[in-house]
Design a protein around this motif. Structure first.
Motif, short mmCIF file in Angstrom:
data_model
loop_
_atom_site.label_atom_id
_atom_site.label_comp_id
_atom_site.label_asym_id
_atom_site.label_seq_id
_atom_site.Cartn_x
_atom_site.Cartn_y
_atom_site.Cartn_z
N UNK A 107 0.83 -1.22 0.00
CA UNK A 107 0.00 0.00 0.00
C UNK A 107 0.86 1.26 0.00
N UNK A 108 2.04 1.19 0.59
CA UNK A 108 2.91 2.37 0.71
C UNK A 108 3.36 2.91 -0.66
N UNK A 109 3.14 2.14 -1.72
CA UNK A 109 3.49 2.62 -3.08
C UNK A 109 2.46 3.61 -3.61
N UNK A 110 1.36 3.80 -2.87
CA UNK A 110 0.42 4.85 -3.24
C UNK A 110 -0.97 4.39 -3.62
N UNK A 111 -1.22 3.10 -3.51
CA UNK A 111 -2.56 2.60 -3.86
C UNK A 111 -3.43 2.51 -2.60
N UNK A 112 -4.70 2.19 -2.76
CA UNK A 112 -5.58 2.02 -1.61
C UNK A 112 -5.22 0.72 -0.86
N UNK A 113 -5.58 0.68 0.41
CA UNK A 113 -5.33 -0.54 1.19
C UNK A 113 -6.12 -1.71 0.62
#
Length: 205
Positions: free
Chosen positions: A90-96
């Motif tokens: 998720x830390x790459x910028x997508x939603x959880x």
């Protein structure tokens, strides 16, 4: 950063000539645009992750997140992503929600609960049916895999906003009903995927 192998969707004069013969309006747009190339990802898992990332976000946002994913994990494989936490993905910028979905699918494939490679032997409808049993995979995502990884020849996705927008621009429509869409889709068959490639190009003009 490891480079993910890509190739161009394979089509030629036969498909172009056919579509021009069945739809003059599309044919005129195809002549104006010239040959439109579509980059695809032949590896099914990598392409599936890319399609999940691309759900309901802009093309620009997809490229940004995809770049971060590759930078962070390098190896976009079921085994490697199954070892990551959803938080790390998720830390790459997508939603959880998407991160959990990717992690669960990586686990299922890595553990042998789902065999992506068997999809190559199945017709389109069965590929969609099987893929949509996975958490977070709807019909649109499955159809994107059919075009953007498997190079299936006859896919025109109602669920794809850009394809619908391209169709509306092409035919000068203010609205597009499902019935109208299906009429065009049937007319393009059996080369709907090439029509889709041109509709995408038209929608982003």
């Amino acid at each position: 950063m490891r480079t993910i192998p890509t190739k161009l969707f394979d089509y030629g004069q036969e498909e172009i000539d056919y579509l021009k013969s069945v739809d003059e309006t599309l044919g005129a747009a195809m002549s104006r645009l010239g040959k439109v190339e579509r980059v695809i990802i032949p590896d099914l898992f990598t392409a599936l992750v890319y399609a999940i990332v691309g759900q309901l976000i802009s093309v620009k946002a997809v490229h940004t997140i995809w770049g971060r994913l590759q930078e962070r994990f390098e190896d976009i494989s079921p085994h490697h992503l199954a070892m990551q936490s959803a938080d790390e993905i998720q830390s790459c910028g997508m939603t959880m929600k998407k991160a959990v979905c990717i992690q669960q699918i990586a686990h299922a494939i890595d553990g042998g609960a789902f065999d992506l490679e068997t999809l190559h032997q199945l017709p389109d409808s069965e590929v969609i049916r099987k893929l949509t049993t996975l958490n977070g995979i709807g019909k649109w995502t499955a159809e994107m895999l059919l075009i953007n990884a498997m190079e299936r020849p006859d896919v025109v996705s109602w669920g794809d906003i850009a394809i619908r927008r391209g169709m509306m621009k092409l035919y000068g429509l203010q609205t597009l009903t499902r019935e109208q869409f299906d009429q065009y889709r049937i007319a393009y068959s059996p080369h709907g995927s090439v029509a889709s490639i041109y509709l995408w190009a038209l929608s982003f003009e």
